[in-house]
Design a protein around this motif. Structure first.
Motif, PDB file in Angstrom:
ATOM      1  N   GLU A  30       0.833  -1.213   0.000  1.00 32.36           N
ATOM      2  CA  GLU A  30       0.000   0.000   0.000  1.00 32.36           C
ATOM      3  C   GLU A  30       0.865   1.260   0.000  1.00 32.36           C
ATOM      4  O   GLU A  30       0.543   2.241   0.661  1.00 32.36           O
ATOM      5  CB  GLU A  30      -0.905   0.005   1.236  1.00 32.36           C
ATOM      6  N   THR A  31       1.969   1.261  -0.706  1.00 31.18           N
ATOM      7  CA  THR A  31       2.924   2.368  -0.683  1.00 31.18           C
ATOM      8  C   THR A  31       2.274   3.687  -1.075  1.00 31.18           C
ATOM      9  O   THR A  31       1.703   3.795  -2.165  1.00 31.18           O
ATOM     10  CB  THR A  31       4.106   2.077  -1.637  1.00 31.18           C
ATOM     11  N   PRO A  32       2.351   4.692  -0.210  1.00 25.89           N
ATOM     12  CA  PRO A  32       1.794   5.996  -0.570  1.00 25.89           C
ATOM     13  C   PRO A  32       2.698   6.700  -1.595  1.00 25.89           C
ATOM     14  O   PRO A  32       3.891   6.397  -1.701  1.00 25.89           O
ATOM     15  CB  PRO A  32       1.788   6.758   0.757  1.00 25.89           C
ATOM     16  N   TYR A 106       5.935   7.105 -11.611  1.00 26.59           N
ATOM     17  CA  TYR A 106       5.524   5.742 -11.930  1.00 26.59           C
ATOM     18  C   TYR A 106       4.975   5.028 -10.703  1.00 26.59           C
ATOM     19  O   TYR A 106       5.199   5.437  -9.564  1.00 26.59           O
ATOM     20  CB  TYR A 106       6.696   4.945 -12.519  1.00 26.59           C
ATOM     21  N   ARG A 107       4.255   3.963 -11.005  1.00 30.63           N
ATOM     22  CA  ARG A 107       3.785   3.022  -9.986  1.00 30.63           C
ATOM     23  C   ARG A 107       4.064   1.638 -10.548  1.00 30.63           C
ATOM     24  O   ARG A 107       3.698   1.343 -11.684  1.00 30.63           O
ATOM     25  CB  ARG A 107       2.304   3.194  -9.717  1.00 30.63           C
ATOM     26  N   ALA A 108       4.745   0.806  -9.767  1.00 35.50           N
ATOM     27  CA  ALA A 108       5.078  -0.541 -10.205  1.00 35.50           C
ATOM     28  C   ALA A 108       4.977  -1.489  -9.020  1.00 35.50           C
ATOM     29  O   ALA A 108       5.208  -1.092  -7.878  1.00 35.50           O
ATOM     30  CB  ALA A 108       6.487  -0.578 -10.786  1.00 35.50           C
ATOM     31  N   VAL A 109       4.621  -2.733  -9.307  1.00 36.54           N
ATOM     32  CA  VAL A 109       4.485  -3.757  -8.273  1.00 36.54           C
ATOM     33  C   VAL A 109       5.469  -4.880  -8.589  1.00 36.54           C
ATOM     34  O   VAL A 109       5.443  -5.431  -9.690  1.00 36.54           O
ATOM     35  CB  VAL A 109       3.046  -4.314  -8.236  1.00 36.54           C
ATOM     36  N   VAL A 115       5.017  -2.340  -3.638  1.00 35.75           N
ATOM     37  CA  VAL A 115       4.724  -1.293  -4.617  1.00 35.75           C
ATOM     38  C   VAL A 115       5.755  -0.165  -4.524  1.00 35.75           C
ATOM     39  O   VAL A 115       6.136   0.233  -3.426  1.00 35.75           O
ATOM     40  CB  VAL A 115       3.316  -0.711  -4.359  1.00 35.75           C
ATOM     41  N   GLU A 116       6.194   0.317  -5.677  1.00 36.57           N
ATOM     42  CA  GLU A 116       6.906   1.588  -5.782  1.00 36.57           C
ATOM     43  C   GLU A 116       5.878   2.565  -6.330  1.00 36.57           C
ATOM     44  O   GLU A 116       5.175   2.252  -7.301  1.00 36.57           O
ATOM     45  CB  GLU A 116       8.097   1.492  -6.739  1.00 36.57           C
TER      46      GLU A 116
END
Length: 179
Positions: A30-32, A106-109, A115-116
């Motif tokens: 759940e990375t903000p 970006y958002r990556a899992v 998550v980043e």
């Protein structure tokens, strides 16, 4: 001397700071959204430094990526954060630091579900000398020709961090050392 725990800057969707959190706790499923940076380092021959993330890294262990990434501390100027991280992670002094992709995000899992989720301006810089990386950060490193890197990422994207592929795709003009 004791190590001070790293703190990341949490940001709103428009990039406005909204708080801070300990780096050790911020990366999860759940990375903000938070502020980061990424840096592509070139040598005097125009080769780019790629690093293989240490196997002990929480996210994307063992994958190849750009020279280094990091997080500015609260109220730390971005260039100061780059200089600090280059020294800590790679044992490098930088010159000719320039922002290349100021609006990259970006958002990556990763495979573990971590998550980043970053607003992550991308910089280029020149290295002074050869890397002497910290073992807890970097497993391996190599200087490569920029076009060789593009080709490798295109043919084997699974071996590289997703953000490296997205950064190379976003680059306008030639991917080369700062002039």
């Amino acid at each position: 001397m004791t190590d001070i725990p790293e703190t990341v800057v949490l940001v709103a969707d428009d990039g406005t700071p909204v708080g801070t959190a300990p780096k050790a706790t911020v990366h999860s499923t759940e990375t903000p959204l938070h502020l980061a940076f990424s840096c592509h380092v070139f040598d005097d021959r125009g080769r780019v430094l790629v690093t293989r993330r240490a196997l002990a890294k929480k996210t994307w262990p063992g994958v190849w990526t750009n020279a280094f990434c990091g997080h500015p501390a609260p109220e730390e100027p971005m260039e100061d954060a780059l200089v600090r991280r280059a020294e800590r992670e790679l044992g490098l002094t930088l010159t000719d630091v320039r922002v290349s992709l100021p609006d990259f995000r970006y958002r990556a899992v990763d495979a573990s579900g971590v998550v980043e989720n970053e607003i992550c301006p991308v910089f280029t810089a020149r290295a002074v000398g050869e890397p002497s990386p910290a073992a807890d950060e970097v497993a391996e490193w190599a200087w490569v020709e920029p076009e060789q890197l593009r080709s490798a990422v295109a043919s084997t994207p699974f071996a590289f961090s997703p953000w490296l592929g997205w950064q190379l795709a976003a680059w306008e003009g030639s991917y080369s050392a700062p002039s």
